[in-house]
Design an enzyme around this catalytic site. Sequence first.
Site, PDB file in Angstrom:
ATOM      1  N   HIS A  54       0.817  -1.223   0.000  1.00  9.91           N
ATOM      2  CA  HIS A  54       0.000   0.000   0.000  1.00  9.91           C
ATOM      3  C   HIS A  54       0.849   1.271   0.000  1.00  9.91           C
ATOM      4  O   HIS A  54       0.700   2.108  -0.899  1.00  9.91           O
ATOM      5  CB  HIS A  54      -0.971  -0.013   1.186  1.00  9.91           C
ATOM      6  CG  HIS A  54      -1.675   1.288   1.404  1.00  9.91           C
ATOM      7  ND1 HIS A  54      -2.540   1.837   0.474  1.00  9.91           N
ATOM      8  CD2 HIS A  54      -1.630   2.174   2.444  1.00  9.91           C
ATOM      9  CE1 HIS A  54      -3.006   2.997   0.929  1.00  9.91           C
ATOM     10  NE2 HIS A  54      -2.458   3.225   2.124  1.00  9.91           N
ATOM     11  N   HIS A  78       3.586   7.101   5.477  1.00 12.00           N
ATOM     12  CA  HIS A  78       2.357   7.749   5.956  1.00 12.00           C
ATOM     13  C   HIS A  78       1.560   6.925   6.965  1.00 12.00           C
ATOM     14  O   HIS A  78       0.757   7.477   7.722  1.00 12.00           O
ATOM     15  CB  HIS A  78       1.462   8.147   4.771  1.00 12.00           C
ATOM     16  CG  HIS A  78       0.698   7.018   4.165  1.00 12.00           C
ATOM     17  ND1 HIS A  78       1.231   6.164   3.239  1.00 12.00           N
ATOM     18  CD2 HIS A  78      -0.585   6.603   4.352  1.00 12.00           C
ATOM     19  CE1 HIS A  78       0.326   5.275   2.876  1.00 12.00           C
ATOM     20  NE2 HIS A  78      -0.789   5.514   3.540  1.00 12.00           N
ATOM     21  N   GLU A  82       0.448   5.367  12.611  1.00 11.31           N
ATOM     22  CA  GLU A  82      -0.901   4.852  12.871  1.00 11.31           C
ATOM     23  C   GLU A  82      -0.912   3.338  13.068  1.00 11.31           C
ATOM     24  O   GLU A  82      -1.680   2.822  13.884  1.00 11.31           O
ATOM     25  CB  GLU A  82      -1.807   5.241  11.702  1.00 11.31           C
ATOM     26  CG  GLU A  82      -3.278   5.221  12.009  1.00 11.31           C
ATOM     27  CD  GLU A  82      -4.095   5.820  10.873  1.00 11.31           C
ATOM     28  OE1 GLU A  82      -5.142   5.244  10.560  1.00 11.31           O
ATOM     29  OE2 GLU A  82      -3.688   6.833  10.297  1.00 11.31           O
ATOM     30  N   ASP A  83      -0.050   2.621  12.327  1.00  8.00           N
ATOM     31  CA  ASP A  83      -0.160   1.158  12.286  1.00  8.00           C
ATOM     32  C   ASP A  83       1.041   0.390  12.828  1.00  8.00           C
ATOM     33  O   ASP A  83       1.066  -0.840  12.760  1.00  8.00           O
ATOM     34  CB  ASP A  83      -0.439   0.703  10.850  1.00  8.00           C
ATOM     35  CG  ASP A  83      -1.810   1.158  10.376  1.00  8.00           C
ATOM     36  OD1 ASP A  83      -2.726   1.226  11.206  1.00  8.00           O
ATOM     37  OD2 ASP A  83      -1.961   1.471   9.184  1.00  8.00           O
ATOM     38  N   ASP A 145      -3.277   8.233  -0.970  1.00  7.39           N
ATOM     39  CA  ASP A 145      -3.698   7.191  -0.025  1.00  7.39           C
ATOM     40  C   ASP A 145      -5.134   6.758  -0.312  1.00  7.39           C
ATOM     41  O   ASP A 145      -5.441   5.555  -0.409  1.00  7.39           O
ATOM     42  CB  ASP A 145      -3.567   7.743   1.395  1.00  7.39           C
ATOM     43  CG  ASP A 145      -4.115   6.797   2.443  1.00  7.39           C
ATOM     44  OD1 ASP A 145      -3.749   5.612   2.428  1.00  7.39           O
ATOM     45  OD2 ASP A 145      -4.913   7.248   3.290  1.00  7.39           O
ATOM     46  N   ASP A 265     -21.075  16.236 -24.093  1.00  7.17           N
ATOM     47  CA  ASP A 265     -19.655  15.926 -23.934  1.00  7.17           C
ATOM     48  C   ASP A 265     -19.342  14.433 -23.966  1.00  7.17           C
ATOM     49  O   ASP A 265     -18.257  14.015 -23.602  1.00  7.17           O
ATOM     50  CB  ASP A 265     -19.071  16.578 -22.686  1.00  7.17           C
ATOM     51  CG  ASP A 265     -19.800  16.191 -21.409  1.00  7.17           C
ATOM     52  OD1 ASP A 265     -20.740  15.383 -21.498  1.00  7.17           O
ATOM     53  OD2 ASP A 265     -19.424  16.693 -20.341  1.00  7.17           O
TER      54      ASP A 265
END
Length: 533
Positions: A54, A78, A82-83, A145, A265
């Site tokens: 990821h 990133h 958090e993880d 992300d 369009d």
Amino acid sequence: MYTQKFYRPNQVFEDAAKYVNDESGMALIKKAFEFADRLHKGQFRKSREPYIVHPTQVAGILVELEMDPATIAAGFLHDVVEDTDATLEEIGREFNETIMHLVDGVTKLGKIKYKSQEQEQAENYRKMFVAMTNDFRVIIIKFADRLHNLRTLKHLPPEKQMRIANETLEIFAPLANRLGISNIQWELEDTALRFLDPSHYFKVVNLMKQRSHEREKYLNMVMEEIRKSMAESDIEGEVFGRPKHIYSVYRKMEIKGRQFDEIYDLIAVRVVVDSIKDCYAVLGAVHTLWTPINGRLKDFIAMPKSNMYQSLHTTVIGPERVPFEIQIRTKDMHRVAQYGIAAHWAYKQDKDIKKKKDAEKKLDFFREFVEVQEQDQNDDVTFLQSLKNDLFTDMVYIYTPKGDVFELPQGSVPIDFAYRVHSEIGNKTIGAKINGKIVPLDTELSTGDIIEILTAKNSSGPSRDWLKMAKSVHTRNKIKQFFKKQNREENVIKGRDMLEKELRDMEIEFKEAFASDNLKRILDKYNFLHEDD
């Protein structure tokens, strides 16, 4: 529909090296990957892929946007706070403060317990917006992300799919639109729609596939006509078909009630030339070839959109009386049309200080939004309402007599415009002129209106009735602020009396409740400066 390159780490490095001609920059990117790879070791996503896949895809998307080494490094990093067990301080020590702040900006407040999901969502958005106004690159990482998360959404349970897809359409796609990053906006919208409303999504896809061969043949014919006309006028440039955007077709059919064959369009041509002069020359050539449809010519070169988009748009009646749209722009305009504000942060343009300053000015609206929210200390429901109403509704473009353009939510009135220019102008407003005529203050504004606000130095200030007229939450907050300041002393006395009564009912002494340690905790909790607040 979209090019979804799968990046392996070496591919990220190779593609970055094509424009990052700096050994220290490349070393930083590789170090960030190695750091993230070590920390995410043994972690897997719902797709059963190693977790490092990821952040690698996020970094790859940032390379596609030609972002700088610090941003790409932050893309790899990133999720580590958090993880994993990594801390922001550790990132600061291992890398630098810039990367630490970028990672902090995209890290959710996940370790704090909230009363509701709405409160958590609001606090995360607040944090993201504050970080974004300090460093624009935060939102670019967030987009990358979200984009990869959407591409792998099928691996999540249905309720999570719906929640993430809905949030994407409500917040992230409109934000990408406001910042002019159309390439990301379109994929966010189309992918989210696929999960939110699959039956209508595939209905549009199937309609677009039907007779696609005939449309392609027709498109090639008109493009060849345009190329011939440009060659006769010695104009160099590219002519190509514009990619179809499923969500825009869906909106026109399901929300605006148009039939599929009424959408102009579906057949669209884009012409990219070297200069603004050539843009207008191509427009003249196109209008010589085919009859333009009245009211369908838009000059976004002379009057750019607030997200920096510039282009000429015209719709003409082509061969066999089939209408189609043509967009004409320069190469620089084309890059900005695809990548919006991110185009001016691209690493190749690192030395173009003026363009970066112009891009920074585009964030002023967001900075003002954040300041108003912080001043008013709005609750979570009001904050989310303000976010959707003031930032993400359909917009109208209003002009001053000097030609400056302002972007306001659809349905706005002169009061909204006055407060958008400056709070003091709003407070001293006594009237307004639209296109040279005096109008009531509750007159709805339309795109293209030229507005002049009439003010008086001795004005007593806004009327409370304006709160009902104003469309923008921002405007209503500014008016409320005025009345709060006007009645401050009276409110302090009333508030103290009310508080003392409540404390008596709870059998708590006022002095006890407002002892120095308690008072400090209360002031910190509500971001107040002193007891009177």
